[in-house]
Design an enzyme around this catalytic site. Sequence first.
Site, short mmCIF file in Angstrom:
data_model
loop_
_atom_site.label_atom_id
_atom_site.label_comp_id
_atom_site.label_asym_id
_atom_site.label_seq_id
_atom_site.Cartn_x
_atom_site.Cartn_y
_atom_site.Cartn_z
CG HIS A 1 56.40 -55.82 -29.88
ND1 HIS A 1 57.33 -56.52 -29.14
CD2 HIS A 1 55.49 -55.38 -28.98
CE1 HIS A 1 56.98 -56.50 -27.86
NE2 HIS A 1 55.86 -55.83 -27.74
CG ASP B 1 59.51 -58.94 -30.44
OD1 ASP B 1 59.78 -59.21 -29.25
OD2 ASP B 1 58.88 -57.93 -30.79
C1 UDX Z 1 53.71 -51.79 -26.13
C2 UDX Z 1 54.43 -51.43 -24.80
O1 UDX Z 1 53.74 -50.45 -24.07
C3 UDX Z 1 55.84 -51.01 -25.07
O2 UDX Z 1 56.50 -50.59 -23.91
C4 UDX Z 1 56.56 -52.16 -25.70
O3 UDX Z 1 57.91 -51.93 -25.83
C5 UDX Z 1 55.89 -52.44 -27.03
O4 UDX Z 1 54.50 -52.76 -26.79
P1 UDX Z 1 52.51 -49.59 -27.10
O5 UDX Z 1 51.67 -49.61 -25.88
O6 UDX Z 1 51.83 -49.61 -28.38
O7 UDX Z 1 53.62 -50.71 -27.04
O8 UDX Z 1 53.37 -48.22 -26.99
P2 UDX Z 1 54.71 -47.74 -27.62
O9 UDX Z 1 55.85 -48.58 -27.20
O10 UDX Z 1 54.81 -46.33 -27.27
O11 UDX Z 1 54.54 -47.93 -29.17
C6 UDX Z 1 53.58 -47.27 -29.93
C7 UDX Z 1 54.18 -46.95 -31.29
O12 UDX Z 1 53.12 -46.55 -32.14
C8 UDX Z 1 55.18 -45.81 -31.26
O13 UDX Z 1 56.27 -46.11 -32.12
C9 UDX Z 1 54.41 -44.62 -31.79
O14 UDX Z 1 55.20 -43.70 -32.50
C10 UDX Z 1 53.40 -45.28 -32.69
N1 UDX Z 1 52.17 -44.50 -32.78
C11 UDX Z 1 51.30 -44.45 -31.75
C12 UDX Z 1 51.93 -43.82 -33.95
O15 UDX Z 1 52.74 -43.85 -34.90
N2 UDX Z 1 50.77 -43.14 -34.07
C13 UDX Z 1 49.85 -43.06 -33.07
O16 UDX Z 1 48.84 -42.42 -33.27
C14 UDX Z 1 50.12 -43.76 -31.86
#
Ligand code: UDX
Length: 465
Positions: free
Chosen positions: A21, A116
């Site tokens: 988020h 948010d």
């Molecule tokens: C969760 C939900 O899955 C997502 O759909 C919702 O909108 C927000 O909360 P998350 O599971 O963490 O998020 O996945 P994602 O939405 O893909 O966000 C992860 C973020 O962390 C991405 O922006 C990604 O670029 C970043 N990230 C992840 C990194 O910068 N480095 C990493 O090693 C892993």
Amino acid sequence: MEVEKGRGGHVLVLPYPTQGHINPMLQFSRRLTHKGLRVTLVITIQNLQEMRASNPSDPAFLDIEHISDGFDDGLPVDFKLDTYVDSLKRVGSQTLDSLLTRLGAEGVRPLCVIYDSFLPWALDVAHAHGILGAAFHTQSIAINTLYLLHHDKFSDKKTDITTPISVPGMPILESSDLPSYMSEPELYPAYLKMVVLDQLSNMDQADFVLANSFDSLEGELSRELAKAFPLKMIGPAVPSVYLDNMIADDKGSDADLYKAVNCLGWLDERPVRSTVYVSFGSLVGMPKEQMEEIAWGLHASKRFFVWVVRTLPRHLEGRNLLPKGFSEATKDRGLVVSWCPQLEVLSHRAVACFWTHCGWNSTLEGLSLGVPMVAMPQWTDQLTNAKFVSDVWRVGMRPKADNRGIVGREEVERCLREAMEGETAAEMRRNAERWSELAKEALDEGGSSDRNINEFVATVCFRQV
Ligand code: UDX
């Protein structure tokens, strides 16, 4: 439209305090500063400490303030989401209220609180101060449309999602394609309350609803939401610098926000389109059996890989564990990291494929950077995102799970072959590159999201509650 920083006025940006988020709201903040707004990011004390532990200097483009979630010394071992959300609402409202009072007294009263949409109480606090409130959706238009059209099924606990759901503009959604709060509400009561019911409770009073999506991707679908709320699509929340040049060189990166991990140097040594990037986002805790199958499938594929394996909080102990002998067996071909600068990795020339859990940010990032995906959703909105990735946008494929719900090592190997070689891979890449162009068009000057951001900025600057 690029204006001198701070000339257009001051806004607060308040994310729900997890990485998935914070990231998109931070990227949106960056755009707002380019449009001349002064942005203050408001995070919890815990977030602030984590950010400063990764890098002592705060990002230069915004100011940072904090509120409290009531757990300033860290989350307890017996963490319960409902207790946390109640505390965040109670203590968060009080501390946000004090922050707005203080900023007013200091002569830097914000014009708008961009919060948010998981934190609807922030709107009440903003309005009590006579300040505009903009809800920010960190999930897709499709997901929010599903919640909007079907939330009444949950409020009286008479959930019946046994028949497939049909919504104009969406493929038919089987139970396994629905967000887990809809398909298995009994497993996630606290999330169901926060994400489906509370989120919508006062959204019709928000002065703006901003969505991390873009017109060519979900414009058709956005009509339902736009009837109910003052909706503007402002995404994808991916910095233009990545979209302008899909080969990563010096990007003035986000690495300053995270622990520096040198996986870019490692990728520089790999051939073009030779490597799979595996990541399940910031929160997923993968069970032991599934970790083993992914690990040995990667090994058997003989491909280069970068795999993000997150270190989890104590209440998820026993998950995300690599099998014995794996690191030694793959040390010449693989790199396992606990975090990496994902945007840089995805836009690196060596990366051919993204094995993803389909969090909305990862989905948008993969799509916008033109990288074919293997979509392996785990829970929440990821299941629906994966359906769109494979069946609507056609930029990825879904591995088949066995009757225990586990994707086996042979299947991992098969998917990697199909996603990285041959006609399926080429077609997914063509589609992904087309989406990448459309994402760039949306954000370029005069594009749909750019115009929406300009309208938002202009309205905020000239209107008060
Ligand atoms: C969760 C939900 O899955 C997502 O759909 C919702 O909108 C927000 O909360 P998350 O599971 O963490 O998020 O996945 P994602 O939405 O893909 O966000 C992860 C973020 O962390 C991405 O922006 C990604 O670029 C970043 N990230 C992840 C990194 O910068 N480095 C990493 O090693 C892993």
